[in-house]
Design a protein around this motif. Structure first.
Motif, PDB file in Angstrom:
ATOM      1  N   ILE A 125      48.075-114.461 -22.978  1.00 12.50           N
ATOM      2  CA  ILE A 125      47.126-114.291 -24.084  1.00 12.50           C
ATOM      3  C   ILE A 125      45.772-113.849 -23.547  1.00 12.50           C
ATOM      4  O   ILE A 125      45.129-112.946 -24.096  1.00 12.50           O
ATOM      5  N   GLY A 126      45.330-114.479 -22.450  1.00 13.83           N
ATOM      6  CA  GLY A 126      44.029-114.115 -21.881  1.00 13.83           C
ATOM      7  C   GLY A 126      43.971-112.678 -21.418  1.00 13.83           C
ATOM      8  O   GLY A 126      42.986-111.964 -21.669  1.00 13.83           O
ATOM      9  N   ASP A 127      45.021-112.208 -20.723  1.00 16.51           N
ATOM     10  CA  ASP A 127      45.047-110.813 -20.285  1.00 16.51           C
ATOM     11  C   ASP A 127      44.966-109.866 -21.474  1.00 16.51           C
ATOM     12  O   ASP A 127      44.214-108.875 -21.453  1.00 16.51           O
ATOM     13  N   ALA A 128      45.750-110.131 -22.518  1.00 19.26           N
ATOM     14  CA  ALA A 128      45.757-109.262 -23.696  1.00 19.26           C
ATOM     15  C   ALA A 128      44.381-109.229 -24.354  1.00 19.26           C
ATOM     16  O   ALA A 128      43.884-108.155 -24.735  1.00 19.26           O
ATOM     17  N   LEU A 129      43.749-110.381 -24.487  1.00 18.75           N
ATOM     18  CA  LEU A 129      42.429-110.414 -25.110  1.00 18.75           C
ATOM     19  C   LEU A 129      41.392-109.682 -24.265  1.00 18.75           C
ATOM     20  O   LEU A 129      40.527-108.979 -24.803  1.00 18.75           O
ATOM     21  N   GLN A 486      40.732-103.567 -33.379  1.00 22.55           N
ATOM     22  CA  GLN A 486      39.462-104.229 -33.673  1.00 22.55           C
ATOM     23  C   GLN A 486      39.677-105.563 -34.375  1.00 22.55           C
ATOM     24  O   GLN A 486      38.895-106.494 -34.186  1.00 22.55           O
ATOM     25  N   GLN A 487      40.732-105.668 -35.184  1.00 23.10           N
ATOM     26  CA  GLN A 487      41.050-106.957 -35.806  1.00 23.10           C
ATOM     27  C   GLN A 487      41.338-108.012 -34.740  1.00 23.10           C
ATOM     28  O   GLN A 487      40.936-109.173 -34.868  1.00 23.10           O
ATOM     29  N   VAL A 488      42.044-107.619 -33.689  1.00 21.06           N
ATOM     30  CA  VAL A 488      42.345-108.557 -32.606  1.00 21.06           C
ATOM     31  C   VAL A 488      41.060-108.933 -31.867  1.00 21.06           C
ATOM     32  O   VAL A 488      40.846-110.099 -31.521  1.00 21.06           O
ATOM     33  N   ALA A 489      40.193-107.954 -31.628  1.00 19.43           N
ATOM     34  CA  ALA A 489      38.933-108.235 -30.936  1.00 19.43           C
ATOM     35  C   ALA A 489      38.079-109.216 -31.725  1.00 19.43           C
ATOM     36  O   ALA A 489      37.378-110.054 -31.150  1.00 19.43           O
ATOM     37  N   GLU A 490      38.164-109.130 -33.043  1.00 22.35           N
ATOM     38  CA  GLU A 490      37.368-110.009 -33.888  1.00 22.35           C
ATOM     39  C   GLU A 490      37.994-111.387 -34.034  1.00 22.35           C
ATOM     40  O   GLU A 490      37.313-112.413 -33.912  1.00 22.35           O
ATOM     41  N   LEU A 492      40.748-112.623 -32.293  1.00 17.66           N
ATOM     42  CA  LEU A 492      41.403-113.128 -31.079  1.00 17.66           C
ATOM     43  C   LEU A 492      42.836-113.571 -31.367  1.00 17.66           C
ATOM     44  O   LEU A 492      43.326-114.562 -30.825  1.00 17.66           O
ATOM     45  N   GLN A 493      43.519-112.790 -32.210  1.00 20.04           N
ATOM     46  CA  GLN A 493      44.911-113.061 -32.577  1.00 20.04           C
ATOM     47  C   GLN A 493      45.775-111.854 -32.197  1.00 20.04           C
ATOM     48  O   GLN A 493      45.924-110.911 -32.982  1.00 20.04           O
ATOM     49  N   PRO A 494      46.362-111.865 -31.002  1.00 21.08           N
ATOM     50  CA  PRO A 494      47.119-110.700 -30.521  1.00 21.08           C
ATOM     51  C   PRO A 494      48.324-110.339 -31.373  1.00 21.08           C
ATOM     52  O   PRO A 494      48.776-109.193 -31.354  1.00 21.08           O
ATOM     53  N   HIS A 495      48.864-111.296 -32.137  1.00 19.43           N
ATOM     54  CA  HIS A 495      50.061-110.984 -32.921  1.00 19.43           C
ATOM     55  C   HIS A 495      49.792-109.893 -33.956  1.00 19.43           C
ATOM     56  O   HIS A 495      50.716-109.207 -34.399  1.00 19.43           O
ATOM     57  N   ARG A 496      48.547-109.707 -34.333  1.00 15.72           N
ATOM     58  CA  ARG A 496      48.210-108.646 -35.289  1.00 15.72           C
ATOM     59  C   ARG A 496      48.520-107.268 -34.697  1.00 15.72           C
ATOM     60  O   ARG A 496      48.992-106.369 -35.405  1.00 15.72           O
ATOM     61  N   LEU A 497      48.246-107.087 -33.421  1.00 19.00           N
ATOM     62  CA  LEU A 497      48.562-105.816 -32.774  1.00 19.00           C
ATOM     63  C   LEU A 497      50.065-105.658 -32.620  1.00 19.00           C
ATOM     64  O   LEU A 497      50.608-104.554 -32.790  1.00 19.00           O
ATOM     65  N   LEU A 545      47.576-102.541 -23.919  1.00 26.62           N
ATOM     66  CA  LEU A 545      46.615-103.556 -24.337  1.00 26.62           C
ATOM     67  C   LEU A 545      47.256-104.945 -24.344  1.00 26.62           C
ATOM     68  O   LEU A 545      46.582-105.944 -24.074  1.00 26.62           O
ATOM     69  N   LEU A 546      48.545-105.007 -24.626  1.00 24.91           N
ATOM     70  CA  LEU A 546      49.256-106.284 -24.598  1.00 24.91           C
ATOM     71  C   LEU A 546      49.624-106.704 -23.177  1.00 24.91           C
ATOM     72  O   LEU A 546      50.172-107.791 -22.968  1.00 24.91           O
ATOM     73  N   GLY A 547      49.329-105.841 -22.198  1.00 22.34           N
ATOM     74  CA  GLY A 547      49.648-106.151 -20.804  1.00 22.34           C
ATOM     75  C   GLY A 547      51.045-105.745 -20.410  1.00 22.34           C
ATOM     76  O   GLY A 547      51.576-106.224 -19.405  1.00 22.34           O
TER      77      GLY A 547
END
Length: 554
Positions: A125-129, A486-490, A492-497, A545-547
């Motif tokens: 999760i940290g890498d993806a964020l 940008q939704q994920v950046a805001e 911090l929920q990677p599942h959206r991507l 972006l997801l690593g």
């Protein structure tokens, strides 16, 4: 389109409002919808239909598409094919984080212990964020807050000296055994326990012999961590490690400053902070123990020192902690106390990215068959082996490299594709499946596009014609890539991507079924090849972006 609708609302009704465009729920509703008229109806005390009619009459979007009113007052938006094509040819990229620095604290393994399945989620999760926040324009500072300090190291160093064992010959497995021996010795021998406690004091005070042995334990551990990170495909290195020990010298100052600010109270010999709003089930105040009754510092003091360092020295505008959900209360208290001490100003946000537990097939926390801890390396090796089995009959590919990309990618995607706050079951068979919402399904979509474009001898053309609904649907999705990131950046929920990329891959499958590419001709062929190339680019960049690695062949 949004800007024009906002301007029309201001011109017609004198209000500044975001139309909040949303993707249409059904094809017959066009490409986008807005409920702007419904939201204004109560404010203006008029019917939604009347407001929608006035809004549509006020705005001219004939160069972009058409507007239609649907009951009870929705405005449906259908973009022109040329508008969609232009959007695909020039995919937008916004950088709302430009000029801002974010510190991301994640992974956090413990020295002298193997990384286990619990470290998987924080690292992935940290890498993806970090990747997403970098895309969004932030200056990202990765910090690996390893556990390299505390009583256990006094025990281990004292045990090594007692056994007269050379530390340089240890590996991480042997270190874990050393810890277990020292723990048993500590619990069963009061004299050894006293020596171990004194050894902790020597460590904290900088005794050369003690520090030298401790440093060797740390170095051996970090080397092993690097091996795991390489296998996982994580960019974390020694340079990102800022362990608990890094804050040791700052801890007395943390306590002194909190005392001077009147934020600490002595309780049973310990220095504690009692903050408003934090009470137990029985209503009694919950303390933040900053200094223990024996004079040692609690890990709350270390976390407070880290907050102060990240704001004062690293100039963080945003601090993100990727730590499991069991620490939620702890971070709420740390953030509240840091703000009370004015170490965490209102201009800096602090966010706890909580995540659930990895479960086994029985629905309980993931363990080995004998009830032991599942080491991360064995888990990743198993995933790669499972992927290699599935790829055994594939010719013309580098099976080892592809198996590693698919196996590791499958594990990462399974972790990231569900809401991070939920627990999830670790099921390798489901993870490596080539169908459904899995990492390998997306990777295969990318590889298939690569093969198609190579076969076509594709050159960099532009999308010029979109006549079929399936290709319009795919084009529309591609234009939403930046918004999804940008939704994920805001949030911090990677599942959206992940959800977005799966939607793209699904739309691509529908496109293949109804829109021939290689057998089409002329402008249609070149336009569809350009659409395929744009889709491949979005899948490649999204997976990165997801690593995850996107193989060119599977």
């Amino acid at each position: 389109m949004s800007a024009r609708l906002s301007a029309a609302a201001f011109a017609a009704f004198g209000v500044s409002v975001d139309p909040e465009l949303r993707a249409a729920t059904k094809p017959e509703f066009g490409h986008f919808q807005t409920s702007l008229a419904l939201r204004l109806a109560k404010q203006l005390q008029r019917s939604p239909r009347e407001i929608a009619e006035q809004l549509v009459a006020q705005v001219d979007v004939s160069d972009l598409g058409r507007l239609e009113i649907a009951r009870p007052g929705f405005v449906n938006i259908t973009l022109l094919p040329e508008t969609l094509a232009a959007g695909v040819n020039d995919l937008e990229k916004s950088e709302p984080g430009s000029g801002k620095r974010v510190v991301v604290d994640y992974s956090q393994p413990n020295v002298a212990k193997q990384m286990h399945v619990g470290h998987l989620r924080s690292t992935v999760i940290g890498d993806a964020l970090c990747n997403v926040l970098t895309y969004a324009g932030y200056d990202v500072v990765r910090q690996n807050h390893v556990g390299d300090w505390g009583t256990q190291f006094g025990m281990m160093v004292e045990q090594l000296l007692d056994e007269q064992a050379p530390v340089e010959e240890l590996d991480l497995d042997e270190m874990q055994l050393l810890y277990q021996r020292s723990r048993r010795h500590f619990d069963s021998d009061p004299a050894f326990a006293d020596l171990a406690r004194r050894r902790v004091v020597l460590l904290q005070s900088g005794d050369p012999e003690t520090r030298g042995i401790w440093q060797q334990l740390v170095d051996i551990s970090l080397t092993e961590f690097d091996r795991v990170y390489t296998l996982l495909g994580s960019p974390l290195t020694h340079d990102d490690v800022v362990g608990e020990s890094a804050y040791n010298d700052a801890l007395p100052g943390v306590v002194d400053d909190l005392q001077q600010a009147g934020l600490l109270t002595e309780s049973d010999g310990a220095q504690c902070a009692f903050l408003d709003g934090f009470t137990g089930r029985d209503g009694t105040p919950l303390p933040v123990i900053v200094r223990k009754s024996d004079g040692g510092f609690g890990y709350s003091a270390t976390d407070l020192a880290a907050v102060r360092h990240r704001v004062r020295d690293l100039h963080a505008d945003r601090i993100v902690y990727v730590v499991d959900h069991r620490q939620s209360l702890h971070f709420q208290q740390i953030f509240a106390l840091a703000r009370a001490a004015h170490w965490l100003p209102d201009t800096t946000t602090a966010e706890h990215v909580a995540f659930g537990t990895v479960l086994g097939p029985d629905g309980k926390p993931f363990k080995t068959r004998d009830g032991g801890t599942v080491y991360l390396v064995s888990l990743l090796d198993a995933a790669v082996a499972k992927a290699a089995t599935l790829l055994a009959d594939r010719d013309g590919i580098d099976r080892d490299a592809v198996a590693r990309a698919v196996g590791i990618g499958a594990v990462k995607y399974a972790d990231l594709s569900s809401d991070r706050t939920n627990d999830y079951v670790f099921d390798l068979d489901r993870m490596v499946a080539m169908t459904g919402n899995t990492g390998p399904y997306l990777q295969y979509a990318h590889a298939r596009l690569t093969r198609l474009l190579t076969k076509a001898g594709h050159r960099a053309d532009k999308v010029t014609t979109l006549t079929e609904p399936a290709e319009q649907r795919l084009a529309l999705l591609l234009t939403g890539f930046d918004d999804a990131v940008q939704q994920v950046a805001e949030t911090l929920q990677p599942h959206r991507l992940c959800t977005y990329l799966y939607d793209v891959a699904t739309a691509l499958s529908a496109f293949y079924e109804s829109c021939p590419v290689l057998t089409s001709e002329g402008e249609t062929r070149s336009s569809r090849l350009a659409l395929c190339a744009a889709t491949r680019g979005v899948l490649h960049d999204g997976l990165a972006l997801l690593g995850m690695t996107a193989p060119d062949a599977m």
